[in-house]
Motif scaffolding. Structure first.
Motif, mmCIF file in Angstrom:
data_model
loop_
_atom_site.group_PDB
_atom_site.id
_atom_site.type_symbol
_atom_site.label_atom_id
_atom_site.label_comp_id
_atom_site.label_asym_id
_atom_site.label_seq_id
_atom_site.Cartn_x
_atom_site.Cartn_y
_atom_site.Cartn_z
ATOM 1 N N VAL A 173 0.847 -1.136 -0.002
ATOM 2 C CA VAL A 173 -0.043 0.072 0.023
ATOM 3 C C VAL A 173 0.824 1.204 -0.230
ATOM 4 C CG1 VAL A 173 -1.959 1.289 1.281
ATOM 5 C CG2 VAL A 173 -1.810 -1.247 1.322
ATOM 6 N N HIS A 174 0.714 2.300 -0.937
ATOM 7 C CA HIS A 174 1.268 3.476 -0.979
ATOM 8 C C HIS A 174 0.392 4.428 -1.512
ATOM 9 C CE1 HIS A 174 1.750 2.624 -5.379
ATOM 10 N NE2 HIS A 174 1.822 1.177 -4.818
ATOM 11 N N GLY A 175 0.326 5.499 -0.883
ATOM 12 C CA GLY A 175 -0.574 6.702 -0.910
ATOM 13 C C GLY A 175 -1.891 6.177 -1.095
ATOM 14 N N TYR A 176 -2.541 6.274 -1.991
ATOM 15 C CA TYR A 176 -4.219 5.577 -1.940
ATOM 16 C C TYR A 176 -4.128 4.539 -3.048
ATOM 17 C CZ TYR A 176 -5.304 9.768 0.941
ATOM 18 O OH TYR A 176 -5.258 10.412 1.784
ATOM 19 N N ALA A 177 -3.071 3.734 -3.250
ATOM 20 C CA ALA A 177 -3.054 2.786 -4.157
ATOM 21 C C ALA A 177 -2.285 1.343 -3.302
ATOM 22 C CB ALA A 177 -2.263 3.339 -5.192
ATOM 23 N N VAL A 178 -2.577 0.195 -4.206
ATOM 24 C CA VAL A 178 -1.967 -0.756 -3.880
ATOM 25 C C VAL A 178 -1.154 -1.654 -5.053
ATOM 26 C CG1 VAL A 178 -4.072 -2.338 -3.982
ATOM 27 C CG2 VAL A 178 -2.265 -3.192 -2.547
ATOM 28 N N THR A 179 -0.081 -2.242 -4.784
ATOM 29 C CA THR A 179 0.412 -2.729 -5.962
ATOM 30 C C THR A 179 0.297 -4.166 -5.695
ATOM 31 O OG1 THR A 179 2.127 -0.955 -6.087
ATOM 32 C CG2 THR A 179 2.906 -3.053 -7.083
ATOM 33 N N CYS A 180 -0.025 -4.685 -6.756
ATOM 34 C CA CYS A 180 -0.451 -6.356 -6.626
ATOM 35 C C CYS A 180 1.139 -7.061 -6.704
ATOM 36 C CB CYS A 180 -1.263 -6.788 -8.202
ATOM 37 S SG CYS A 180 -1.335 -8.593 -8.003
ATOM 38 N N PRO A 181 1.050 -8.135 -5.739
ATOM 39 C CA PRO A 181 2.142 -8.633 -5.440
ATOM 40 C C PRO A 181 2.812 -9.734 -6.568
ATOM 41 C CG PRO A 181 0.412 -10.014 -4.263
ATOM 42 C CD PRO A 181 -0.024 -8.552 -4.675
ATOM 43 N N LEU A 182 1.793 -9.851 -7.594
ATOM 44 C CA LEU A 182 2.262 -11.009 -8.752
ATOM 45 C C LEU A 182 2.722 -10.303 -9.762
ATOM 46 C CD1 LEU A 182 -0.879 -13.473 -8.812
ATOM 47 C CD2 LEU A 182 1.226 -13.515 -7.408
ATOM 48 N N HIS A 183 2.265 -9.382 -10.402
ATOM 49 C CA HIS A 183 2.832 -8.593 -11.722
ATOM 50 C C HIS A 183 2.766 -6.999 -11.548
ATOM 51 C CE1 HIS A 183 0.887 -12.600 -12.860
ATOM 52 N NE2 HIS A 183 2.210 -12.628 -13.235
ATOM 53 N N ASN A 184 2.876 -6.513 -10.389
ATOM 54 C CA ASN A 184 3.178 -5.063 -10.229
ATOM 55 C C ASN A 184 1.924 -4.115 -10.743
ATOM 56 O OD1 ASN A 184 5.560 -5.384 -8.369
ATOM 57 N ND2 ASN A 184 6.664 -5.682 -10.298
ATOM 58 N N TRP A 185 0.784 -4.848 -10.891
ATOM 59 C CA TRP A 185 -0.297 -3.926 -11.371
ATOM 60 C C TRP A 185 -0.443 -2.809 -10.121
ATOM 61 C CZ3 TRP A 185 -4.751 -5.074 -15.099
ATOM 62 C CH2 TRP A 185 -4.234 -5.628 -16.134
ATOM 63 N N VAL A 186 -0.752 -1.527 -10.279
ATOM 64 C CA VAL A 186 -1.162 -0.454 -9.537
ATOM 65 C C VAL A 186 -2.478 -0.402 -9.634
ATOM 66 C CG1 VAL A 186 -0.653 1.620 -8.482
ATOM 67 C CG2 VAL A 186 1.274 0.288 -9.480
ATOM 68 N N GLU A 220 -9.701 1.238 -10.008
ATOM 69 C CA GLU A 220 -9.069 1.164 -11.441
ATOM 70 C C GLU A 220 -7.772 0.948 -11.376
ATOM 71 O OE1 GLU A 220 -10.525 1.741 -14.502
ATOM 72 O OE2 GLU A 220 -12.663 1.898 -13.784
ATOM 73 N N ALA A 221 -7.168 0.121 -12.358
ATOM 74 C CA ALA A 221 -5.782 -0.098 -12.663
ATOM 75 C C ALA A 221 -5.120 1.106 -13.037
ATOM 76 C CB ALA A 221 -5.439 -1.271 -13.625
ATOM 77 N N GLN A 222 -3.906 1.595 -12.686
ATOM 78 C CA GLN A 222 -3.299 2.720 -13.257
ATOM 79 C C GLN A 222 -2.693 2.377 -14.653
ATOM 80 O OE1 GLN A 222 -0.993 4.385 -10.273
ATOM 81 N NE2 GLN A 222 -2.960 4.804 -8.936
ATOM 82 N N ALA A 223 -2.577 3.420 -15.548
ATOM 83 C CA ALA A 223 -2.094 3.201 -16.722
ATOM 84 C C ALA A 223 -0.528 2.910 -16.513
ATOM 85 C CB ALA A 223 -2.150 4.461 -17.683
ATOM 86 N N PRO A 224 0.223 2.162 -17.402
ATOM 87 C CA PRO A 224 -0.403 1.537 -18.651
ATOM 88 C C PRO A 224 -1.278 0.322 -18.498
ATOM 89 C CG PRO A 224 1.782 0.585 -18.575
ATOM 90 C CD PRO A 224 1.434 1.380 -17.311
ATOM 91 N N ASP A 225 -1.566 -0.229 -17.651
ATOM 92 C CA ASP A 225 -2.501 -1.408 -17.390
ATOM 93 C C ASP A 225 -3.988 -0.704 -17.502
ATOM 94 O OD1 ASP A 225 -0.481 -2.999 -16.918
ATOM 95 O OD2 ASP A 225 -0.037 -2.434 -14.977
ATOM 96 N N SER A 226 -4.963 -1.947 -17.720
ATOM 97 C CA SER A 226 -6.464 -1.263 -17.499
ATOM 98 C C SER A 226 -7.337 -2.708 -17.135
ATOM 99 C CB SER A 226 -7.010 -0.906 -18.874
ATOM 100 O OG SER A 226 -6.769 -2.366 -19.809
ATOM 101 N N GLY A 227 -8.313 -2.222 -16.271
ATOM 102 C CA GLY A 227 -8.883 -2.944 -15.749
ATOM 103 C C GLY A 227 -9.416 -2.590 -14.174
ATOM 104 N N CYS A 228 -10.279 -3.108 -13.736
ATOM 105 C CA CYS A 228 -11.103 -2.761 -12.608
ATOM 106 C C CYS A 228 -11.392 -3.569 -11.484
ATOM 107 C CB CYS A 228 -12.234 -1.999 -12.855
ATOM 108 S SG CYS A 228 -13.085 -0.920 -11.490
#
Length: 107
Positions: A60-73, A80-88
């Motif tokens: 958890v950092h700021g108001y986001a979480v980074t997934c432990p598998l592939h670093n999606w934020v 919402e996933a942060q760019a360049p990734d997309s998904g919700c």
């Protein structure tokens, strides 16, 4: 048919370290509760939209979480996933009452 939600106490703020998380098992699946540095709390389904990784085990950092598998934020407020990734990720209604964390669950 509309589902009625009930505010259910699921934890105390002190149960979750700052910049940490906790998993709550619900009938609809695991929900990850996240506590930010300013003590704001967010709730998301505990599944990354990419490959289903456990967001509760992320950083958890700021108001986001980074997934432990592939670093999606993932933005905790929107899911919402942060760019360049997309998904919700599905957000769950959560609120604080004093030091109690309440989650809106189906009645």
């Amino acid at each position: 048919m509309e589902t009625t939600l009930t505010w259910t106490p699921v934890a105390r703020l002190a149960d979750i370290p700052r910049l940490g998380s906790r998993v709550v098992a619900t009938a609809g699946g695991d929900v990850a509760l996240f506590r930010c540095a300013d003590d704001s709390v967010f709730a998301l389904d505990d599944r990354c939209p990419h490959k289903g990784g456990p967001l509760s085990q992320g950083i958890v950092h700021g108001y986001a979480v980074t997934c432990p598998l592939h670093n999606w934020v993932i933005d905790l407020a929107s899911g919402e996933a942060q760019a360049p990734d997309s998904g919700c990720v599905n957000r769950r209604p959560v609120r604080l009452e004093g030091d109690r964390i309440l989650l809106a669950l189906p009645a």
